[in-house]
Design an enzyme around this catalytic site. Structure first.
Site, PDB file in Angstrom:
ATOM      1  N   GLY A  46      15.341  -6.704  18.598  1.00  0.00           N
ATOM      2  CA  GLY A  46      15.074  -5.320  18.212  1.00  0.00           C
ATOM      3  C   GLY A  46      13.657  -5.192  17.689  1.00  0.00           C
ATOM      4  O   GLY A  46      13.086  -6.161  17.166  1.00  0.00           O
ATOM      5  N   GLN A  51       6.780  -1.177  13.143  1.00  0.00           N
ATOM      6  CA  GLN A  51       6.382  -2.594  13.159  1.00  0.00           C
ATOM      7  C   GLN A  51       5.133  -2.847  13.990  1.00  0.00           C
ATOM      8  O   GLN A  51       4.521  -3.901  13.877  1.00  0.00           O
ATOM      9  CB  GLN A  51       7.526  -3.471  13.691  1.00  0.00           C
ATOM     10  N   CYS A  95      13.629 -10.890  11.050  1.00  0.00           N
ATOM     11  CA  CYS A  95      12.830  -9.720  11.425  1.00  0.00           C
ATOM     12  C   CYS A  95      11.500 -10.209  11.977  1.00  0.00           C
ATOM     13  O   CYS A  95      10.901 -11.127  11.415  1.00  0.00           O
ATOM     14  CB  CYS A  95      12.605  -8.853  10.184  1.00  0.00           C
ATOM     15  N   LEU A  96      11.046  -9.582  13.051  1.00  0.00           N
ATOM     16  CA  LEU A  96       9.772 -10.009  13.647  1.00  0.00           C
ATOM     17  C   LEU A  96       8.602  -9.782  12.686  1.00  0.00           C
ATOM     18  O   LEU A  96       7.557 -10.406  12.847  1.00  0.00           O
ATOM     19  CB  LEU A  96       9.531  -9.272  14.977  1.00  0.00           C
ATOM     20  N   HIS A 137      19.690  -2.274  11.267  1.00  0.00           N
ATOM     21  CA  HIS A 137      18.448  -2.928  10.810  1.00  0.00           C
ATOM     22  C   HIS A 137      17.233  -2.154  11.329  1.00  0.00           C
ATOM     23  O   HIS A 137      16.290  -1.889  10.580  1.00  0.00           O
ATOM     24  CB  HIS A 137      18.461  -4.378  11.324  1.00  0.00           C
ATOM     25  N   GLU A 138      17.281  -1.760  12.613  1.00  0.00           N
ATOM     26  CA  GLU A 138      16.133  -1.042  13.207  1.00  0.00           C
ATOM     27  C   GLU A 138      16.007   0.367  12.627  1.00  0.00           C
ATOM     28  O   GLU A 138      14.895   0.840  12.371  1.00  0.00           O
ATOM     29  CB  GLU A 138      16.256  -0.994  14.731  1.00  0.00           C
ATOM     30  N   HIS A 141      14.167   0.365   9.470  1.00  0.00           N
ATOM     31  CA  HIS A 141      12.700   0.301   9.627  1.00  0.00           C
ATOM     32  C   HIS A 141      12.098   1.712   9.688  1.00  0.00           C
ATOM     33  O   HIS A 141      10.988   1.928   9.212  1.00  0.00           O
ATOM     34  CB  HIS A 141      12.318  -0.428  10.922  1.00  0.00           C
TER      35      HIS A 141
HETATM   36 NI    NI Z   1      13.118  -5.980  11.609  1.00  0.00          NI
END
Ligand code: NI
Length: 173
Positions: A46, A51, A95-96, A137-138, A141
């Site tokens: 995701g 991000q 998380c990226l 989670h997304e 963000h």
């Molecule tokens: Ni994330």
């Protein structure tokens, strides 16, 4: 398609609320392509627009994990939660924007979301298990929230210090 650099926590853009998308323009379609390519390349399941520093309410996800299964890229704009299950499930999330750090987060096991797709249409779907965790989670963000915000303060501070160190190292010539 272009790979976009992923912001690393701490970054003020990761703490802000993103703005709704009003229409599917060519730029929005390109953004979705770039985000999918960036997510698959990372690799991740995701990625949300903030991000990569774009403050728009869009995220992409693909939680198909079995090798050999067809990919299922999803582009989700202006998501809204219509329903969450009482059942909870715990996943070790990552998380990226917080590379190589993981923590257990408990969230509703299923969630029903409504969103606006690249086809300009409204969509509605129930997500379960990993898909539900990823979608929540997304969506977080887009509201300036990270998975580490669910962890105990000590653990969150430790991860943040590690990320500050990582960013200092990356900034060195
Ligand atoms: Ni994330």
């Amino acid at each position: 398609m272009t790979l976009r650099p992923i912001l690393i926590h701490p970054d003020p853009r990761l703490k802000k609320t993103a703005s709704p998308i009003t229409e599917v323009t060519a730029a929005i379609a390109r953004l979705a392509d770039d985000m999918l390519e960036t997510m698959y390349d990372a690799p991740g399941i995701g990625l949300a627009a903030p991000q990569i520093g774009v403050m728009s309410r869009m995220f992409v996800m693909d939680c198909v994990k079995e090798e050999g299964d067809a990919p299922r890229p999803m582009v989700i704009m202006n998501p809204e939660v219509l329903w969450v299950s009482e059942d909870l499930s715990t996943y070790e999330e990552g998380c990226l924007s917080i590379p190589e750090q993981y923590g257990d987060v408990e969230r509703p096991a299923s969630v029903e979301m409504k969103w606006f797709g690249l086809d300009g249409q409204s969509h509605q779907q129930r997500f379960d298990r990993l898909w539900a965790t990823c979608a929540q989670h997304e969506l977080d963000h887009l509201n300036g929230k990270l998975f580490i915000d669910y962890l105990k303060p000590m653990r969150r501070q430790m991860i943040t210090r590690k990320m500050q160190k990582l960013k200092r190292e990356q900034a060195r010539p």
